[in-house]
Enzyme design. Sequence first.
Site, PDB file in Angstrom:
ATOM      1  N   GLY A  74     -20.961 102.469  31.367  1.00  0.00           N
ATOM      2  CA  GLY A  74     -21.741 103.370  30.728  1.00  0.00           C
ATOM      3  C   GLY A  74     -23.332 103.147  31.074  1.00  0.00           C
ATOM      4  O   GLY A  74     -23.511 103.015  32.179  1.00  0.00           O
ATOM      5  N   ASP A  75     -24.356 102.894  30.150  1.00  0.00           N
ATOM      6  CA  ASP A  75     -25.480 102.646  30.597  1.00  0.00           C
ATOM      7  C   ASP A  75     -25.850 101.425  30.431  1.00  0.00           C
ATOM      8  O   ASP A  75     -26.953 100.999  30.300  1.00  0.00           O
ATOM      9  CB  ASP A  75     -26.318 103.606  29.589  1.00  0.00           C
ATOM     10  CG  ASP A  75     -26.112 103.246  28.324  1.00  0.00           C
ATOM     11  OD1 ASP A  75     -25.108 102.542  27.815  1.00  0.00           O
ATOM     12  OD2 ASP A  75     -26.981 103.583  27.510  1.00  0.00           O
TER      13      ASP A  75
END
Length: 218
Positions: free
Chosen positions: A167-168
């Site tokens: 993800g981030d």
Amino acid sequence: PTAGANLFELANLEARDDLVERFGRVLDTPGQVHEVEMKVFHADGQEVWLGVRAVNLLEDPDIGGVLINLHDITLRKDVEDQLVYQAFHDALTGLANRSLFSDRVQQALRRNLRTGGEVGVIFLDLDGFKSVNDSLGHAAGDALLRDVAKRLLEAVRPSDTVARLGGDEFVIVYEPNRPGSGKLVELIDTSLMQPIEIAPAVSVVCPASIGTADTRRV
């Protein structure tokens, strides 16, 4: 390799001593097949991988020598290297993945256990990533992640490890007792506050939530 060339002269300097040692084993074990993979210099100066099979047939009256078979395995080695790279790197950003990150942390802990140093880790996730992904699409989100990865790599030293956990979420392994290490978080924060162009004429600012840990607090 050039016809008639000396195999030992073709081998890289790093592999030459090992090749001589292995050839000695061939001479000491008549009839036993020995295999080795080695890098050599092609006639055009490029390095190629060779698979080498050798067997001592000096006692064979029909042969009376050492039989050596060479075949080019460069393509196979390239594929193997690519598979290893893919297994330990994030496909989108090219950063280390979770597996390589874990391995690098263990290496750093073992190394610094001997030297008495500390291992530092920076964790960060992007505060505005979801809104970019939802409003501008996954292509824009991917462009944002790639740019963040590039900025993180520019902020650290080559010996540090930058990884994307998914993800981030990003993480950096570094040594906090190095000169100027206290400024690393500030440098990363400042870098991420600069606008990031994620599409033609479309820029965003995506700050990050950052946390740190080192072995002094573990």
